[in-house]
Design a protein around this motif. Structure first.
Motif, PDB file in Angstrom:
ATOM      1  N   PHE A 187      30.468  14.501   9.466  1.00  0.00           N
ATOM      2  CA  PHE A 187      29.703  15.041   9.216  1.00  0.00           C
ATOM      3  C   PHE A 187      29.411  16.553   9.798  1.00  0.00           C
ATOM      4  CE2 PHE A 187      26.145  11.596   8.163  1.00  0.00           C
ATOM      5  CZ  PHE A 187      27.137  11.143   7.263  1.00  0.00           C
ATOM      6  N   TRP A 188      30.154  16.740  11.080  1.00  0.00           N
ATOM      7  CA  TRP A 188      29.948  18.208  11.655  1.00  0.00           C
ATOM      8  C   TRP A 188      30.737  19.056  10.662  1.00  0.00           C
ATOM      9  CZ3 TRP A 188      27.030  19.175  15.370  1.00  0.00           C
ATOM     10  CH2 TRP A 188      26.667  18.224  16.368  1.00  0.00           C
ATOM     11  N   THR A 189      31.687  18.958   9.991  1.00  0.00           N
ATOM     12  CA  THR A 189      32.405  19.980   9.233  1.00  0.00           C
ATOM     13  C   THR A 189      32.228  20.074   7.676  1.00  0.00           C
ATOM     14  OG1 THR A 189      34.529  18.337   9.170  1.00  0.00           O
ATOM     15  CG2 THR A 189      34.221  20.005  11.046  1.00  0.00           C
ATOM     16  N   LEU A 190      31.405  19.179   7.209  1.00  0.00           N
ATOM     17  CA  LEU A 190      31.144  19.249   5.720  1.00  0.00           C
ATOM     18  C   LEU A 190      30.362  20.535   5.539  1.00  0.00           C
ATOM     19  CD1 LEU A 190      30.657  15.371   5.093  1.00  0.00           C
ATOM     20  CD2 LEU A 190      32.678  16.762   4.252  1.00  0.00           C
ATOM     21  N   THR A 242      21.185   9.942  12.119  1.00  0.00           N
ATOM     22  CA  THR A 242      22.642   9.233  11.895  1.00  0.00           C
ATOM     23  C   THR A 242      22.569   8.152  12.697  1.00  0.00           C
ATOM     24  OG1 THR A 242      22.942  10.926  13.835  1.00  0.00           O
ATOM     25  CG2 THR A 242      23.900  11.620  11.427  1.00  0.00           C
ATOM     26  N   LEU A 299      25.313  12.741  17.628  1.00  0.00           N
ATOM     27  CA  LEU A 299      26.397  12.659  16.777  1.00  0.00           C
ATOM     28  C   LEU A 299      27.626  12.724  17.511  1.00  0.00           C
ATOM     29  CD1 LEU A 299      26.688  12.065  13.429  1.00  0.00           C
ATOM     30  CD2 LEU A 299      27.217  14.378  13.291  1.00  0.00           C
ATOM     31  N   LEU A 356      26.930  19.794   3.734  1.00  0.00           N
ATOM     32  CA  LEU A 356      25.869  18.953   4.619  1.00  0.00           C
ATOM     33  C   LEU A 356      25.091  19.825   5.393  1.00  0.00           C
ATOM     34  CD1 LEU A 356      26.274  15.236   5.734  1.00  0.00           C
ATOM     35  CD2 LEU A 356      25.761  17.012   7.407  1.00  0.00           C
ATOM     36  N   ILE A 357      23.906  19.704   5.620  1.00  0.00           N
ATOM     37  CA  ILE A 357      23.054  20.371   6.753  1.00  0.00           C
ATOM     38  C   ILE A 357      22.591  19.189   7.449  1.00  0.00           C
ATOM     39  CG2 ILE A 357      21.203  21.586   7.356  1.00  0.00           C
ATOM     40  CD1 ILE A 357      21.188  23.070   4.512  1.00  0.00           C
ATOM     41  N   LEU A 358      23.006  19.199   8.967  1.00  0.00           N
ATOM     42  CA  LEU A 358      22.986  18.373   9.843  1.00  0.00           C
ATOM     43  C   LEU A 358      21.577  18.880  10.651  1.00  0.00           C
ATOM     44  CD1 LEU A 358      24.109  15.652  11.342  1.00  0.00           C
ATOM     45  CD2 LEU A 358      25.073  17.292  12.646  1.00  0.00           C
ATOM     46  N   GLN A 384      19.833  17.329  13.001  1.00  0.00           N
ATOM     47  CA  GLN A 384      20.122  16.526  14.313  1.00  0.00           C
ATOM     48  C   GLN A 384      18.708  15.902  14.845  1.00  0.00           C
ATOM     49  OE1 GLN A 384      21.769  19.010  17.340  1.00  0.00           O
ATOM     50  NE2 GLN A 384      23.404  19.965  15.764  1.00  0.00           N
TER      51      GLN A 384
END
Lengths: 303, 303
Positions: free
Chosen positions: A253-256, A242, A247, A259-261, A263
């Motif tokens: 992006f945290w709450t979508l 990111t 982040l 979407l797999i974050l 990190q």
């Protein structure tokens, strides 16, 4: 003749013992990143000023792939020039495996199942009818260095239709985007790639397609990506890198949910530092024997 | 001559239209599972009593792989015998992909990253040093039908050392368990496999190894598996099938952080019913032309 070798990093006693054994008659000197040293051989990523001030430096083995912070330095030392080597290719296996893990997680609902498990919620059949298989999928690999080359190998048994586009041929990107079920970008941060995945290009992608970024965060317009995921135009995203890391707490992006974050964990392995020491020691043998080193950095190319 | 075809299930208007088109001059009859019918051809899984009462039945196309509920029925009809076909092989691709997705999720930390994301928590480097790569891993495939055969194909580019043990040679199981980093069981529920993964056999596994079950829940002593995960002897588990489904609210599997519970979703795909209709229609063409059907069930073998 005895030579001083500076090692910069946090090593375990076992790792230090191994480095000492290989160093043999040479003197091993453990330094912090900001600590000046005059060793001809340096392993690690000291501060650029420390490197500039080292008039005896002959070889710097970085413990990273990126070297942007060092690119403006003067590498001449009298009549000779410092050789800088990086860990090119070092992260190909773990990053390619993380990319495939993320893609398969979205296709097979692993992310949603983990959330269900956290909530103690049985979902069963309603999830089954949302799942996909990757077999015969159309995959666009944007950037074709060591990571996406390895990913292409891992995708072989899935009989995917793989298209590769490199930054040098990015005119083909728009056309390729419109034909892909999965897009995986591994291109580095350069002026040419900055914001290349903007609202317009994400809009060209197939409805329901996946977007994955394992290169650098700067290639994506993050607000546009979030919009495309919220609207449902894109089916999902796997985001390892990111613009800001960590982040920020208020980042969308945290709450979508689709979407797999990851990190910036893609390159990680439990034996990461041991393997970095492997690379250094292997190059050290070459250095001692006057052989060409592996992973010599080309500062003019920028990656 | 016109023939009646009973279809048992919940179909979309589009699916019904497709079935009707292929049925042509034959009469298509939509039935519920408990509804008696005298159709010579039946597609779906009606109640066993309904099948027993159907004196005209010549061919039953199940929409499942399992057929345990029908195994005690009398299939003779006068001088001929009913042919029963199942969906053998139908779930190989999605289940094999779910198994690989689960293994890679544990190796690359996807499950933990999803939980971090739910909590809005940046974990970064501490996770990196826990991650593994699957490359060169030692994988034991217990059961070698269509699912594990396909999984073996998907594992090819990882250069894994793959060992296969089938229920017929399960004497080799103990030895193989002690040598594996990843164990994937796909064996069916039979008296011979019941509770085969008990505390003793799980104890034989390598410290930190993964256990995956995509066959039937009855092969595992679930309390023993939970113990082995809590103690840290096993590194993780991917569990698609459990003794009770839905999993009871107080079951220990819900809260184990190194267990991924995929809730019997492994076989799911968004086009699942369409693909089942494909199989039926393909077999219907064979049936009309007097050709051997695909997926004929052998009730004496039990799977």
């Amino acid at each position: 003749m005895m030579m001083e070798i500076a090692i910069c990093g946090t090593f375990s006693p076992k790792q230090l013992a191994r480095l000492k054994q290989i160093a043999g008659d040479d003197e091993l000197r453990l330094v912090t990143p900001e600590q000046n040293c005059s060793s001809p051989v340096v392993f690690g990523n000291p501060d650029p000023e420390v490197i500039s001030a080292n008039a005896n430096l002959r070889w710097l083995q970085l413990e990273s792939v990126g070297f942007g912070e060092y690119s403006a330095l003067d590498w001449s030392r009298g009549e000779s020039e410092v050789v800088v080597t990086n860990l090119a290719g070092f992260f190909a296996e773990p990053v390619a495996e993380s990319a495939l893990a993320g893609i398969l997680a979205l296709y097979r609902g692993i992310d949603e199942l983990v959330r269900c498990q956290s909530d103690g919620r049985w979902i069963g059949d309603p999830l089954r009818t949302k799942l996909k298989t990757l077999r015969h999928g159309r995959v666009l690999l944007f950037g074709y260095g060591t990571i996406n080359s390895r990913l292409a190998e891992l995708l072989m048994p899935f009989d995917c239709a793989i298209t590769t586009v490199t930054t040098g041929t990015s005119g083909a990107l728009n056309e390729a985007l419109a034909q892909a079920d999965v897009v995986v970008s591994t291109v580095p941060a350069t002026p040419a790639t900055r914001g290349i995945f903007d609202a317009g290009r994400l809009g060209l992608m197939q409805p329901g397609a996946l977007f994955c970024n394992f290169g650098r965060g700067s290639v994506v317009d993050e607000a546009a990506l979030a919009d495309a995921l919220v609207s449902g135009h894109l089916g999902g995203a796997v985001i390892d890198v990111t613009n800001d890391e960590p982040l920020p707490a208020n980042h969308r992006f945290w709450t979508l949910p689709n979407l797999i974050l990851t990190q910036h964990s893609g390159g990680g392995t439990m034996d990461e530092l041991d393997r970095k020491i492997d690379v250094f020691l292997s190059n050290l043998t070459r250095f001692r024997n006057g052989m060409p080193l592996e992973g010599v950095v080309d500062f003019t190319r920028g990656y």
